[in-house]
Write a protein that holds these residues in place. Structure first.
Motif, PDB file in Angstrom:
ATOM      1  N   GLU A  37       0.834  -1.205   0.000  1.00  0.00           N
ATOM      2  CA  GLU A  37       0.000   0.000   0.000  1.00  0.00           C
ATOM      3  C   GLU A  37       0.871   1.259   0.000  1.00  0.00           C
ATOM      4  N   HIS A  38       1.954   1.217   0.741  1.00  0.00           N
ATOM      5  CA  HIS A  38       2.859   2.361   0.811  1.00  0.00           C
ATOM      6  C   HIS A  38       3.496   2.641  -0.548  1.00  0.00           C
ATOM      7  N   LEU A  39       3.916   1.575  -1.255  1.00  0.00           N
ATOM      8  CA  LEU A  39       4.498   1.739  -2.575  1.00  0.00           C
ATOM      9  C   LEU A  39       3.470   2.264  -3.576  1.00  0.00           C
ATOM     10  N   THR A  40       2.241   1.763  -3.485  1.00  0.00           N
ATOM     11  CA  THR A  40       1.193   2.231  -4.389  1.00  0.00           C
ATOM     12  C   THR A  40       0.902   3.709  -4.172  1.00  0.00           C
ATOM     13  N   TYR A  41       0.771   4.112  -2.919  1.00  0.00           N
ATOM     14  CA  TYR A  41       0.475   5.511  -2.599  1.00  0.00           C
ATOM     15  C   TYR A  41       1.609   6.427  -3.063  1.00  0.00           C
ATOM     16  N   THR A  42       2.839   6.013  -2.811  1.00  0.00           N
ATOM     17  CA  THR A  42       3.990   6.817  -3.219  1.00  0.00           C
ATOM     18  C   THR A  42       4.041   6.959  -4.737  1.00  0.00           C
ATOM     19  N   GLY A  43       3.790   5.853  -5.448  1.00  0.00           N
ATOM     20  CA  GLY A  43       3.831   5.896  -6.903  1.00  0.00           C
ATOM     21  C   GLY A  43       2.750   6.775  -7.501  1.00  0.00           C
ATOM     22  N   LYS A  44       1.533   6.697  -6.957  1.00  0.00           N
ATOM     23  CA  LYS A  44       0.450   7.520  -7.484  1.00  0.00           C
ATOM     24  C   LYS A  44       0.682   8.997  -7.199  1.00  0.00           C
ATOM     25  N   ALA A  45       1.234   9.306  -6.033  1.00  0.00           N
ATOM     26  CA  ALA A  45       1.472  10.699  -5.674  1.00  0.00           C
ATOM     27  C   ALA A  45       2.526  11.351  -6.559  1.00  0.00           C
ATOM     28  N   LEU A  46       3.517  10.581  -6.996  1.00  0.00           N
ATOM     29  CA  LEU A  46       4.631  11.136  -7.767  1.00  0.00           C
ATOM     30  C   LEU A  46       4.646  10.676  -9.223  1.00  0.00           C
ATOM     31  N   GLY A  47       3.632   9.917  -9.636  1.00  0.00           N
ATOM     32  CA  GLY A  47       3.559   9.482 -11.027  1.00  0.00           C
ATOM     33  C   GLY A  47       4.612   8.463 -11.411  1.00  0.00           C
ATOM     34  N   ILE A  48       4.926   7.539 -10.510  1.00  0.00           N
ATOM     35  CA  ILE A  48       5.941   6.512 -10.773  1.00  0.00           C
ATOM     36  C   ILE A  48       5.229   5.210 -11.121  1.00  0.00           C
ATOM     37  N   GLN A  57      -1.758   1.900 -14.651  1.00  0.00           N
ATOM     38  CA  GLN A  57      -0.378   2.120 -14.225  1.00  0.00           C
ATOM     39  C   GLN A  57      -0.160   1.582 -12.805  1.00  0.00           C
ATOM     40  N   PHE A  58       0.887   0.814 -12.627  1.00  0.00           N
ATOM     41  CA  PHE A  58       1.252   0.309 -11.300  1.00  0.00           C
ATOM     42  C   PHE A  58       2.771   0.303 -11.208  1.00  0.00           C
ATOM     43  N   ASN A  59       3.297   0.162 -10.011  1.00  0.00           N
ATOM     44  CA  ASN A  59       4.746   0.213  -9.843  1.00  0.00           C
ATOM     45  C   ASN A  59       5.323  -0.979  -9.095  1.00  0.00           C
ATOM     46  N   HIS A  60       4.527  -2.019  -8.866  1.00  0.00           N
ATOM     47  CA  HIS A  60       5.077  -3.213  -8.227  1.00  0.00           C
ATOM     48  C   HIS A  60       4.168  -4.403  -8.478  1.00  0.00           C
ATOM     49  N   MET A  64       3.879 -13.791  -2.714  1.00  0.00           N
ATOM     50  CA  MET A  64       4.236 -14.078  -1.332  1.00  0.00           C
ATOM     51  C   MET A  64       5.067 -12.915  -0.778  1.00  0.00           C
ATOM     52  N   ASP A  65       6.308 -13.172  -0.349  1.00  0.00           N
ATOM     53  CA  ASP A  65       7.124 -12.088   0.205  1.00  0.00           C
ATOM     54  C   ASP A  65       8.170 -11.586  -0.800  1.00  0.00           C
ATOM     55  N   ASP A  66       8.043 -11.986  -2.073  1.00  0.00           N
ATOM     56  CA  ASP A  66       8.924 -11.465  -3.118  1.00  0.00           C
ATOM     57  C   ASP A  66       8.222 -10.297  -3.809  1.00  0.00           C
ATOM     58  N   ILE A  67       8.874  -9.159  -3.838  1.00  0.00           N
ATOM     59  CA  ILE A  67       8.284  -7.955  -4.414  1.00  0.00           C
ATOM     60  C   ILE A  67       9.186  -7.439  -5.522  1.00  0.00           C
ATOM     61  N   THR A  68       8.592  -7.110  -6.650  1.00  0.00           N
ATOM     62  CA  THR A  68       9.325  -6.512  -7.760  1.00  0.00           C
ATOM     63  C   THR A  68       8.767  -5.117  -8.022  1.00  0.00           C
ATOM     64  N   GLU A  69       9.630  -4.124  -7.958  1.00  0.00           N
ATOM     65  CA  GLU A  69       9.237  -2.760  -8.291  1.00  0.00           C
ATOM     66  C   GLU A  69       9.534  -2.516  -9.768  1.00  0.00           C
TER      67      GLU A  69
END
Length: 368
Positions: A37-48, A57-60, A64-69
């Motif tokens: 959720e933190h990554l999504t919010y940060t990406g939407k706020a800054l257009g990443i 548009q998404f950024n990750h 499971m516990d593997d995350i790709t940005e």
């Protein structure tokens, strides 16, 4: 829950627990989902975001516990890594730097400078275009080469073949050993990648050889008795194409179409591309159309691959899609010409000669 209140229960969150540990679900619910959720919010706020057109548009992405940005440039990557660092300080959940890599994925369209991203002022290790890394359950290179994933399946299969050679086990136990050590490796998650017909034939040969070893039979024993259906008096054991059909259909149904999110949007778009390419209006027509196409010709699209595999095992999958509820009554080009296109190879087979007993030959083929 009130902090430091003696009337409340003490709840301890552990990190580094074994897979399936009692604390694992809490870690995912409280920490991993919050990080996403933190990554999504940060990406939407800054257009990443990934920047690919015609989709949300998404950024990750995560498994499971593997995350790709995913970002367009080093600046966006650095901002998201700084967000991860903020989250680490807040949650006291450490990022595993030994498994953290940066890679450039551009489809091989052009050469790019290697990404330069830091975490806590330290350079993140860069994975080169042809270097193998573990990514969301796959062994793959940044340029999309899945050879390592397929090689792992073949290596594991040959390893089990060695264990089954002159084994002292009961037949049932030997088959269960093969299922648990080889078929499970293929099911997760090699069945999702593209296998050529030659590669499938090679894997099928190894599997049937293992079935023969499990029953103390020579390699020259007919393979059909192991893989044909039980209604024909055979054992109907697992084959690669069976597993591919199961996993692709299950992935589309339970992993891609359940929620109205980005994954469903991308999946539906891929279905639409498959319909347009094969000139069909519905998935039912697309399933019937797969009869006339070779396996290697449909590998590029997940829907055509899933339907081709399903057609080969004689199972018609059903997906409840909104656009399928109002089924198109128009006659598609694929359906209108399928009989003629099915007839063409038979005419070619007899060289176009009218005096050939084609009708009798077709009846024999249908009976077979």
């Amino acid at each position: 829950m009130v902090p430091e209140d003696p009337k409340c229960a003490i709840i301890t969150f552990l990190t580094g627990v074994i897979q399936g540990g009692s604390s694992s679900p809490r870690i995912f619910t409280v920490f991993i989902n919050a990080l996403l959720e933190h990554l999504t919010y940060t990406g939407k706020a800054l257009g990443i975001s990934h920047g690919i057109e015609e989709t949300d548009q998404f950024n990750h992405v995560s498994f499971m516990d593997d995350i790709t940005e995913v970002e367009l440039d080093d600046l966006g990557s650095q901002i998201l890594m700084d967000a991860v660092q903020e989250f680490e300080l807040w949650s006291n959940t450490k990022l595993n730097m030994t498994k953290t890599v940066a890679m450039s994925i551009n489809g091989g369209s052009e050469e790019k400078d290697p990404p330069r991203v830091t975490y806590k002022q330290k350079q993140i290790k860069v994975c080169q275009a042809t270097e193998i890394c573990r990514h969301l359950g796959y062994c793959v290179t940044p340029n999309g080469d899945m050879t390592s994933t397929k090689g792992r399946v073949l290596e594991k299969t040959r390893e089990v073949l060695g264990l089954l050679t002159h084994h002292p086990l009961e037949i049932k136990t030997a088959k269960e050993l093969f299922q648990s050590m080889t078929v499970s490796v293929f099911r997760f998650s090699a069945a999702q990648v593209r296998w050529s017909q030659t590669e499938l034939d090679q894997l099928q040969s190894l599997w049937t050889r293992a079935y023969k070893l499990a029953e103390y039979l020579p390699n020259g024993t007919a393979s059909d008795i192991f893989v044909f259906p039980k209604k024909w008096g055979r054992e109907e054991l697992s084959t690669p194409i069976n597993i591919i059909a199961q996993e692709l259909c299950n992935n589309i149904r339970t992993g891609c179409l359940v929620h109205d999110d980005v994954t469903k949007s991308i999946t539906v778009q891929e279905l639409q591309r498959a319909k347009e390419e094969f000139m069909c209006h519905t998935t039912h027509e697309l399933y019937d159309e797969m009869e006339l196409w070779e396996w290697d010709e449909v590998q590029h699209n997940r829907w055509s691959r899933a339907l081709k595999a399903s057609h080969r095992v004689g199972v018609r999958p059903i997906w409840y899609l909104e656009e399928e509820e109002q089924e198109d009554k128009r006659l598609s080009w694929a359906t209108a010409t399928r009989s003629l296109r099915r007839l063409k190879p038979r005419i070619t087979k007899v060289g176009g000669k009218r005096d050939q007993p084609m009708e009798q030959e077709w009846q024999l083929e249908d009976a077979a």
